[in-house]
Motif scaffolding. Structure first.
Motif, mmCIF file in Angstrom:
data_model
loop_
_atom_site.group_PDB
_atom_site.id
_atom_site.type_symbol
_atom_site.label_atom_id
_atom_site.label_comp_id
_atom_site.label_asym_id
_atom_site.label_seq_id
_atom_site.Cartn_x
_atom_site.Cartn_y
_atom_site.Cartn_z
ATOM 1 N N GLU A 291 -5.600 -6.477 -6.663
ATOM 2 C CA GLU A 291 -5.658 -5.080 -7.086
ATOM 3 C C GLU A 291 -4.324 -4.641 -7.690
ATOM 4 O OE1 GLU A 291 -6.085 -0.658 -5.041
ATOM 5 O OE2 GLU A 291 -6.971 -2.407 -4.038
ATOM 6 N N THR A 293 -2.275 -1.242 -9.729
ATOM 7 C CA THR A 293 -2.312 0.192 -9.976
ATOM 8 C C THR A 293 -2.472 0.442 -11.470
ATOM 9 O OG1 THR A 293 0.076 0.403 -10.281
ATOM 10 C CG2 THR A 293 -0.757 0.527 -8.013
ATOM 11 N N HIS A 297 1.435 -2.203 -11.422
ATOM 12 C CA HIS A 297 2.085 -2.718 -10.220
ATOM 13 C C HIS A 297 1.050 -3.332 -9.273
ATOM 14 C CE1 HIS A 297 5.210 0.206 -11.548
ATOM 15 N NE2 HIS A 297 6.028 -0.738 -11.096
ATOM 16 N N THR A 299 -0.614 -3.831 -5.796
ATOM 17 C CA THR A 299 -0.767 -3.065 -4.567
ATOM 18 C C THR A 299 -0.537 -3.974 -3.363
ATOM 19 O OG1 THR A 299 -2.384 -1.611 -5.633
ATOM 20 C CG2 THR A 299 -2.330 -1.626 -3.219
ATOM 21 N N ASP A 301 0.600 -4.040 1.092
ATOM 22 C CA ASP A 301 0.798 -3.287 2.324
ATOM 23 C C ASP A 301 2.219 -3.527 2.830
ATOM 24 O OD1 ASP A 301 0.776 -5.783 3.501
ATOM 25 O OD2 ASP A 301 -1.182 -5.546 4.453
ATOM 26 N N THR A 306 -1.394 -8.634 -0.657
ATOM 27 C CA THR A 306 -2.185 -8.023 -1.714
ATOM 28 C C THR A 306 -3.622 -7.868 -1.209
ATOM 29 O OG1 THR A 306 -2.935 -10.079 -2.751
ATOM 30 C CG2 THR A 306 -0.763 -9.253 -3.393
ATOM 31 N N SER A 307 -4.517 -7.520 -2.103
ATOM 32 C CA SER A 307 -5.925 -7.353 -1.727
ATOM 33 C C SER A 307 -6.640 -8.682 -1.551
ATOM 34 C CB SER A 307 -6.647 -6.516 -2.792
ATOM 35 O OG SER A 307 -6.498 -7.112 -4.074
ATOM 36 N N THR A 318 5.856 -4.771 -7.446
ATOM 37 C CA THR A 318 5.020 -4.012 -6.511
ATOM 38 C C THR A 318 5.246 -2.512 -6.601
ATOM 39 O OG1 THR A 318 6.603 -4.035 -4.661
ATOM 40 C CG2 THR A 318 5.135 -5.938 -4.895
#
Length: 466
Positions: A291, A293, A297, A299, A301, A306-307, A318
């Protein structure tokens, strides 16, 4: 238990990448870095290290002015006072590039000693557990239990201001200059623009700083930014506020910058400092489900995931915080998490940042805007000119500002505007990170006289009486 059969492939050899590689190797994984520029990435070779070295050189130039105010002058062999120091741009830039290469070589050596394999090329993710390295010898497919993307960011350019590396420059191209720009127009008054505008001013160029906002450094503490802008103007810089550049064109002898209101600014060179874009295109990330943005960038946590399971990301790609220190920590955290070691999620509360203008601006924790919006925060600001060590050193500009929680005295943040503020902010960062009280800071004896004494004095003024 990690074994050498656990494979880690890292795309990008900047701070996020090489720090992650060292952790991965330490934990027993088989680690490969793919980097196209050289180990250290843009941070070491074209951005952070070279720019701070250039700024440090300009700082030495200004030391002559300060010394004159203290009654110290250079004289030539005939005893005449030397009025001006002169920079030799080609020598300066050659030294800077040699320094950057030496730093890259040191990192390369550390990685090799740790057992990390280094591939010169461009990496592309083709599956959750596959990376292809495009090299001069052809593509190489690598299996990966863990993938870390740490590709950084590149200078943003304007369609109407295309860099040519000669007169219209990005901040990565200025080290190819053999002559000092006679009159350089810096477009953008954020961190990079302000730092390099000050550097060229200190080296002896005429500088025009084009700012689209009311003041320079619009994202920083307003009091600090005001000090810097006042210093810029006092030293002869032309600052054009509320002036957005529409385009830049070459002329016979230089450049002309056209502003959106129709005004024009002429100069010998133009430096574009209008931000950066994440280097995430062409990596195959969207194809494997990572994923992004709207700005491009990745995404992530707080443990750099990442996803997509098994794929991590760190650094400027990031968009978390554009700091080498944060990139390095994101990379370490990614490896600790991926390889099953003890790990704490990224905590940016205690991250200190510095703008290397002269004086420097260093910040940590909450700022003035957040403090003004809160009902339980108080602050104190002490002008540095009152500090005895500052008087001795001829320092007239700058201050120390601390924020604390009312009733508890917990240190929440701070701003230091001073020469070498990057060094002075550390005790404030320790206080913020460890939730120390102003009384604990104040009760720690400081050297007299010292600039750090103003930090203790600010803490004393924030004493929370019962």
């Amino acid at each position: 238990m990690i074994t050498r059969e656990t494979t880690v492939v890292i795309i990008g050899g900047g701070p996020g990448g090489y720090e992650a590689a060292l952790v991965g190797a330490q934990l027993g994984a088989s680690v490969t870095i793919i980097e196209k520029l050289g180990v250290g990435g843009a941070a070491v070779l074209t951005d952070c290290v070279p720019s701070k070295a250039l700024i440090a050189t300009a700082d030495y130039m200004s030391d002559f002015e300060v010394a004159a105010g203290l009654g110290v002058h250079l004289t030539d062999h005939a005893g005449s006072v030397v009025e001006d120091a002169v920079a030799e741009p080609q020598t300066v830039n050659e030294r800077i590039l040699e320094l950057a290469e030496a730093q890259s070589a040191d990192i390369h050596r550390n990685l090799e000693q740790a057992g990390v394999r280094i591939i010169k090329g461009v990496g592309r993710v083709t599956a959750r557990d596959r990376v292809v390295a495009e090299t001069d010898d052809g593509p190489e497919e690598l299996a990966a239990d863990v993938v870390l993307v740490a590709t950084g960011a590149t200078p943003r350019v304007l369609p109407s201001a295309v860099p040519d590396g000669e007169r219209i420059l990005t901040w990565q191209q200025i080290y190819a200059l053999t002559d000092l720009p006679e009159r350089i127009v810096v477009i953008g008054s954020g961190v990079t623009g302000a730092e390099l505008a000050q550097a060229f001013l200190g080296l002896g160029s005429e500088v025009v700083l084009v700012s689209s906002r009311d003041r320079v450094l619009p994202g920083e503490d307003a009091d600090a930014a005001t000090v810097i802008e006042d210093v810029f103007r006092k030293r002869g810089m032309e600052v054009l506020g509320r002036s957005r550049a529409a385009g830049v064109e070459r002329t016979d002898g230089g450049i002309v910058v056209t502003l959106e209101d129709g005004r024009t600014v002429e100069g010998s060179h133009a430096l574009l400092a209008v931000g950066a874009v994440p280097a995430t295109r062409g990596l195959g990330l969207e194809d494997v489900g990572v994923e992004l943005t709207d700005s491009g960038h990745i995404t992530v946590d707080r443990v750099s995931r990442t996803s997509v399971p098994g794929i991590y990301a760190a650094g400027d790609c990031t968009g978390v915080l554009p700091l080498a220190s944060v990139a390095a920590m994101q990379g370490r955290i990614a490896m600790w998490h991926a390889l099953g070691d003890a790990v704490a999620p990224l905590n940016v509360r205690g991250v200190a940042a510095t703008i290397f203008t002269e004086p420097e601006i260093a910040t940590v924790g909450i700022g003035q805007v957040a403090a003004d919006e809160a009902h339980d925060v108080e602050s104190v600001t002490l002008p540095l000119a009152r500090n005895p060590r500052a008087k001795m050193q001829g320092i007239t500009d700058g201050f120390v500002k601390l924020f604390c929680r009312k009733g508890y005295g917990t240190v929440l943040g701070g701003v230091v505007v001073a020469p070498k503020a990057s060094e002075l902010i550390h005790p404030v960062a320790l206080a913020v990170q460890n939730r120390l009280s102003v009384d604990q800071v104040a009760s720690t004896i400081t050297v007299y006289p010292s600039l750090s004494g103003s930090i203790a004095e600010a803490a004393r003024q924030l004493h929370q009486s019962e």
